[in-house]
Design a protein around this motif. Structure first.
Motif, PDB file in Angstrom:
ATOM      1  N   HIS A 122      41.315  21.027 -15.338  1.00 33.88           N
ATOM      2  CA  HIS A 122      41.459  20.197 -16.542  1.00 33.88           C
ATOM      3  C   HIS A 122      40.665  18.894 -16.449  1.00 33.88           C
ATOM      4  CE1 HIS A 122      44.433  22.883 -18.202  1.00 33.88           C
ATOM      5  NE2 HIS A 122      45.147  22.811 -17.090  1.00 33.88           N
ATOM      6  N   LEU A 123      40.069  18.618 -15.292  1.00 34.04           N
ATOM      7  CA  LEU A 123      39.200  17.448 -15.156  1.00 34.04           C
ATOM      8  C   LEU A 123      37.799  17.789 -15.650  1.00 34.04           C
ATOM      9  CD1 LEU A 123      40.157  16.248 -11.551  1.00 34.04           C
ATOM     10  CD2 LEU A 123      41.086  15.419 -13.727  1.00 34.04           C
ATOM     11  N   ASP A 124      37.087  16.783 -16.121  1.00 33.29           N
ATOM     12  CA  ASP A 124      35.689  16.965 -16.515  1.00 33.29           C
ATOM     13  C   ASP A 124      34.742  16.704 -15.351  1.00 33.29           C
ATOM     14  OD1 ASP A 124      36.262  17.459 -19.340  1.00 33.29           O
ATOM     15  OD2 ASP A 124      36.835  15.353 -19.405  1.00 33.29           O
ATOM     16  N   VAL A 125      35.074  15.709 -14.552  1.00 30.92           N
ATOM     17  CA  VAL A 125      34.265  15.325 -13.388  1.00 30.92           C
ATOM     18  C   VAL A 125      35.215  14.989 -12.257  1.00 30.92           C
ATOM     19  CG1 VAL A 125      32.689  13.581 -12.438  1.00 30.92           C
ATOM     20  CG2 VAL A 125      32.350  14.415 -14.771  1.00 30.92           C
ATOM     21  N   VAL A 126      34.842  15.342 -11.034  1.00 30.27           N
ATOM     22  CA  VAL A 126      35.628  14.909  -9.876  1.00 30.27           C
ATOM     23  C   VAL A 126      34.686  14.340  -8.824  1.00 30.27           C
ATOM     24  CG1 VAL A 126      35.609  17.227  -8.826  1.00 30.27           C
ATOM     25  CG2 VAL A 126      37.353  15.573  -8.145  1.00 30.27           C
ATOM     26  N   PHE A 127      35.005  13.127  -8.353  1.00 30.85           N
ATOM     27  CA  PHE A 127      34.283  12.502  -7.251  1.00 30.85           C
ATOM     28  C   PHE A 127      35.022  12.828  -5.964  1.00 30.85           C
ATOM     29  CE2 PHE A 127      32.896   9.951 -10.844  1.00 30.85           C
ATOM     30  CZ  PHE A 127      31.557   9.726 -10.564  1.00 30.85           C
ATOM     31  N   MET A 128      34.289  13.379  -4.989  1.00 32.21           N
ATOM     32  CA  MET A 128      34.919  13.933  -3.803  1.00 32.21           C
ATOM     33  C   MET A 128      34.430  13.255  -2.528  1.00 32.21           C
ATOM     34  SD  MET A 128      34.200  17.832  -5.046  1.00 32.21           S
ATOM     35  CE  MET A 128      34.740  18.564  -3.515  1.00 32.21           C
ATOM     36  N   PRO A 129      35.338  13.058  -1.563  1.00 34.30           N
ATOM     37  CA  PRO A 129      34.908  12.587  -0.242  1.00 34.30           C
ATOM     38  C   PRO A 129      34.349  13.762   0.555  1.00 34.30           C
ATOM     39  CG  PRO A 129      37.254  12.996  -0.209  1.00 34.30           C
ATOM     40  CD  PRO A 129      36.789  13.285  -1.621  1.00 34.30           C
ATOM     41  N   PRO A 158      35.762  21.226 -12.802  1.00 36.07           N
ATOM     42  CA  PRO A 158      34.932  20.125 -13.257  1.00 36.07           C
ATOM     43  C   PRO A 158      33.564  20.086 -12.583  1.00 36.07           C
ATOM     44  CG  PRO A 158      36.386  19.356 -11.538  1.00 36.07           C
ATOM     45  CD  PRO A 158      36.710  20.815 -11.746  1.00 36.07           C
ATOM     46  N   ILE A 159      32.717  19.165 -13.029  1.00 35.82           N
ATOM     47  CA  ILE A 159      31.476  18.868 -12.322  1.00 35.82           C
ATOM     48  C   ILE A 159      31.841  18.206 -10.998  1.00 35.82           C
ATOM     49  CG2 ILE A 159      29.350  17.503 -12.357  1.00 35.82           C
ATOM     50  CD1 ILE A 159      29.412  17.744 -15.422  1.00 35.82           C
TER      51      ILE A 159
END
Length: 204
Positions: A122-129, A158-159
């Motif tokens: 359901h997220l559009d973008v996720v920033f990941m460690p 998401p992206i």
């Protein structure tokens, strides 16, 4: 190019190197990374954005989170679901972020005081460690597998954007495991690296 196979040694080396980054270097890296984030086309149409709270020497995310609030994005933080060890994502308000209403999980990361959250798709973008990323966008995390398990259920959305120190990007090909989930984009202080997943997405 032959795959790099000694992943255990590489993990130890990169963990040690990441622990040696001092506070001044962390601040400089965060500023440099944000220069790329300000111009990300992936954020323009995004509504729900997932982002981690740094706890283990990862790229700091304070300025990123503040930027997301400024440009009107809904900000979500990861929370480990104890039932299946997947990540769910809980929305935080700007006020909650400012007063730091979080608690420490037993594994060492901070989580929001909420009992339910959204599934990752359901997220559009996720920033990941991450710990390591190779030239194909293959991501190696800390070893818990939380992101890989969660992303395996949502191949399109998401992206996926990784954040890393420059030394964490390796100009080689890692030995990929069947459960590994690659990135669409990696942002380091010097460069944004786009991978084939992002190109394939744009072509759809």
């Amino acid at each position: 190019m032959q795959p790099l196979t000694d992943l255990k040694t590489l993990r130890l080396q990169l963990r040690r190197q990441r622990r040696q980054v001092n506070i001044y270097q962390h601040r400089q890296t965060e500023w440099a990374m944000m220069r790329h984030v300000y111009h990300l086309p992936e954020l323009k149409g995004a509504k729900r954005v997932g982002v981690y709270l740094d706890a283990f020497g990862e790229i700091r995310t304070r300025r990123l989170i503040e930027h997301l609030f400024r440009i009107g994005k809904q900000v979500y933080l990861p929370m480990i679901c104890n039932m299946n060890q997947h990540l769910v994502w809980t929305r935080i308000s700007r006020q909650q972020w400012q007063i730091k209403r979080f608690y420490w999980h037993r594994l060492g990361m901070q989580q929001a005081y909420k009992s339910r959250g959204l599934a990752m798709q359901h997220l559009d973008v996720v920033f990941m460690p991450l710990l390591i990323c190779d030239q194909k966008g293959n991501r190696v995390g800390m070893g818990g597998g939380f992101y890989d398990r969660s992303l395996s259920r949502c191949p399109q959305q998401p992206i996926r954007i990784g954040l890393a120190h420059e030394f964490q990007y390796l100009n080689c090909v890692l030995q990929r495991q069947t459960w590994d989930q690659p990135l669409d984009l990696l942002i380091t202080p010097k460069h944004p690296y786009h991978f084939k997943r992002a190109i394939a997405r744009a072509a759809l």
